[in-house]
Design an enzyme around this catalytic site. Structure first.
Site, PDB file in Angstrom:
ATOM      1  N   LYS A  35       0.625  -0.862  -0.255  1.00 57.14           N
ATOM      2  CA  LYS A  35       0.174   0.853  -0.153  1.00 57.14           C
ATOM      3  C   LYS A  35       0.626   1.136   0.311  1.00 57.14           C
ATOM      4  O   LYS A  35       1.671   1.465   0.913  1.00 57.14           O
ATOM      5  CB  LYS A  35      -1.222   0.473   1.023  1.00 57.14           C
ATOM      6  CG  LYS A  35      -2.142  -1.201   1.199  1.00 57.14           C
ATOM      7  CD  LYS A  35      -2.937  -0.927   2.643  1.00 57.14           C
ATOM      8  CE  LYS A  35      -4.025  -1.835   2.706  1.00 57.14           C
ATOM      9  NZ  LYS A  35      -5.215  -2.027   1.970  1.00 57.14           N
ATOM     10  N   GLY A  90     -11.493  -2.065   8.812  1.00 53.05           N
ATOM     11  CA  GLY A  90     -10.807  -2.930   9.515  1.00 53.05           C
ATOM     12  C   GLY A  90     -12.042  -2.763  10.814  1.00 53.05           C
ATOM     13  O   GLY A  90     -12.001  -2.852  11.876  1.00 53.05           O
ATOM     14  N   SER A 119      -8.430  -7.870   8.533  1.00 51.57           N
ATOM     15  CA  SER A 119      -7.858  -7.569   9.445  1.00 51.57           C
ATOM     16  C   SER A 119      -9.086  -9.210   9.684  1.00 51.57           C
ATOM     17  O   SER A 119      -8.842  -9.884  11.104  1.00 51.57           O
ATOM     18  CB  SER A 119      -8.364  -6.984  10.209  1.00 51.57           C
ATOM     19  OG  SER A 119      -8.818  -5.946  10.259  1.00 51.57           O
TER      20      SER A 119
END
Lengths: 299, 200
Positions: free
Chosen positions: A88, A160, A243
């Site tokens: 990223k 997330g 996640s």
């Protein structure tokens, strides 16, 4: 007999960049923070891994500025697995993108999960031989990213959170508008381009083909095999799980189950079977309780 | 004619539309019973490690190996070529391969994505016009056994040896690159002809 075969072999063309995205379809791309996690992901059947310093739920918890990962960590992950490695860069941070390109990563994610570096501009992605993926919450955003050279779009969702609701909203928005555009007449397409703040050429292309000019994957909130099945049935062509794997109680088992559910997304019996005995999924969060909405980053 | 495309992961749609262009609709193969009645199977590009795992868990590995050994014609591109070959280098130790074309393949042998390229290759059996070829993290054919007919070769650059890129052995046809990503349909037509000959 091969004397006249072309010796002109351009790299980094749009066909070559989009081609890798096409070969990842039907697969799961998993966030990993070290070589060990990368191996777990590959063992479970990930089609690619996303190297980053902290998974989105930790970035969310820790706050502060989230940046590109340490090159040593990316090199370690590249050495550990045979599948493509993505990494990223911050939105608009073309120097981070240059570093990632120099490291030879296979895909760069210009990502809202990191702290934006530019509040008005995204990276000019045509300038790179490495393909880019960008997030989008709606069709206009997707087409602006494609006009800047993105070879893959992922619906943003809300990274997330372990909450799929935003991913569903974004996918429905993108695919719903595509369906409407295929019904529009040629004059109405100009209205669509204006409304979406997107190039008319791309709107006209969608009217003809009925899909984005690059693959549409889904990210942000996938925490279970059924989540993966849901977004694939809605029209995503592959899934990113951040996640959701390594914040679950049994990452290896969860990773494998999400891979199976993504490949066989219409087979409810199979999704039921792989969902059995997985332990706890990652803890989830209500969108209304969030301080930061990552999906709002990007312009 | 009943062509199946292995549809567990990868470039399934492009293969389906390429054969549809030739008036040959395809069916998707995800489970063992999808193999029933097929006259040929397309094994698409994708990640060979992922495909290998999914073939096992779907219960397809055994039935597909039997079908291929019994002479089911197969057309493999990129990862599909790896799965059909006898020997795979730089793969995972537990990676599955069906061994129906006598090739030694080095996975990602042309390099990572930054080295992926497009160009053209001469395929004399398809005529004088070169075939467009898109190589994506492509596998390299390091060696071809005596029973393999090399239909096209990519000249080596910078001292690298020439490499076979289109090969045929019996009813198995493979390419290192992705003919399904370009508009030229001659390689697909060759596979359709191979299937017709097999049925005669």
């Amino acid at each position: 007999m091969t004397d006249s075969s072309s010796t002109d072999r351009p790299t980094g063309t749009f066909t070559v960049k989009r081609g890798l995205a096409e070969m990842l379809r039907g697969g799961v791309i998993m966030d990993v923070v070290d070589a060990e996690q990368a191996k777990v992901a590959e063992d479970a059947g990930a089609v690619a891994v996303m190297a980053l310093e902290r998974v989105p739920s930790d970035i969310r918890r820790d706050g502060g500025v989230a940046r590109m990962s340490d090159p040593a960590m990316i090199e370690g992950i590249k050495a550990a697995v045979t599948v493509p490695v993505m990494a990223k860069a911050r939105i608009g941070h073309f120097a981070e993108a240059q570093v990632l390109a120099a490291l030879g990563v296979d895909f760069i994610d210009e990502s809202e999960v990191l702290t934006p570096a530019d509040e008005a501009h995204h990276i000019d992605k045509w300038a790179y031989g490495v393909p880019f993926v960008c997030g989008a919450t709606n069709l206009g955003e997707a087409l602006r990213r494609i006009s800047e050279g993105a070879a893959m779009i992922r619906s943003k969702g809300e990274a997330g959170t372990g909450n799929i609701v935003e991913a569903v909203r974004h996918l429905r928005s993108i695919l719903g508008d595509i369906r409407k555009i295929t019904e529009a007449d040629s004059a109405e397409l100009y209205g669509w381009a204006k409304e979406l703040v997107a190039p008319i050429g791309l709107v006209q292309e969608i009217a003809t083909t009925g899909r984005l000019p690059v693959p549409l994957f889904c990210a942000g909130g996938i925490a279970t095999p059924a989540d993966a099945s849901l977004v694939m049935q809605l029209g995503a062509e592959a899934v990113f799980v951040g996640s959701g794997i390594f914040k679950s109680s049994n990452p290896s088992l969860m990773a494998r189950a999400v891979v199976e559910a993504t490949a066989h997304y219409t087979d409810a019996e199979l999704v039921a079977k792989v969902s059995t005995g997985l332990g706890d999924a990652m803890p989830g969060q209500e969108i209304g309780t969030l301080d930061v909405h990552l999906a709002d980053r990007g312009w | 004619m009943s062509i199946g495309v292995l549809a567990l992961q990868g470039g399934v749609r492009e293969h389906a539309s390429a054969f549809a262009d030739l008036g040959e609709p395809v069916t998707e193969v995800r489970r063992p019973d999808d193999l029933d009645g097929l006259t040929g199977l397309v094994v698409p590009g994708g990640e060979s490690t992922t495909l290998s795992l999914l073939l096992g868990s779907a219960g397809l590995a055994g039935p597909l190996a039997e079908a291929l050994d019994a002479g089911l014609p197969a057309f493999g591109t990129c990862a599909g070529m790896i799965l059909l070959a006898t020997t795979v280098l730089d793969g995972r130790d537990d990676q599955l391969n069906f061994g129906v074309i006598d090739l030694t393949i080095r996975r990602n042998g042309y390099g990572r994505q930054v080295a992926s390229f497009e160009g053209t290759v001469d395929v004399p059996v398809l005529g004088d016009e070169p075939l467009p070829a898109v190589f994506i993290r492509a596998p390299v054919v390091e060696a071809a056994g005596p029973g393999v007919e090399v239909l096209a070769t990519l000249p080596g650059e910078g001292g690298a040896p020439d490499r076979p890129v289109v090969c045929r052995q019996g009813t198995v046809l493979v390419a290192s690159f992705h003919p399904e990503l370009t508009a030229d349909r001659r390689l697909q037509r060759l596979f359709v002809e191979m299937m017709k000959e097999e049925r005669r």
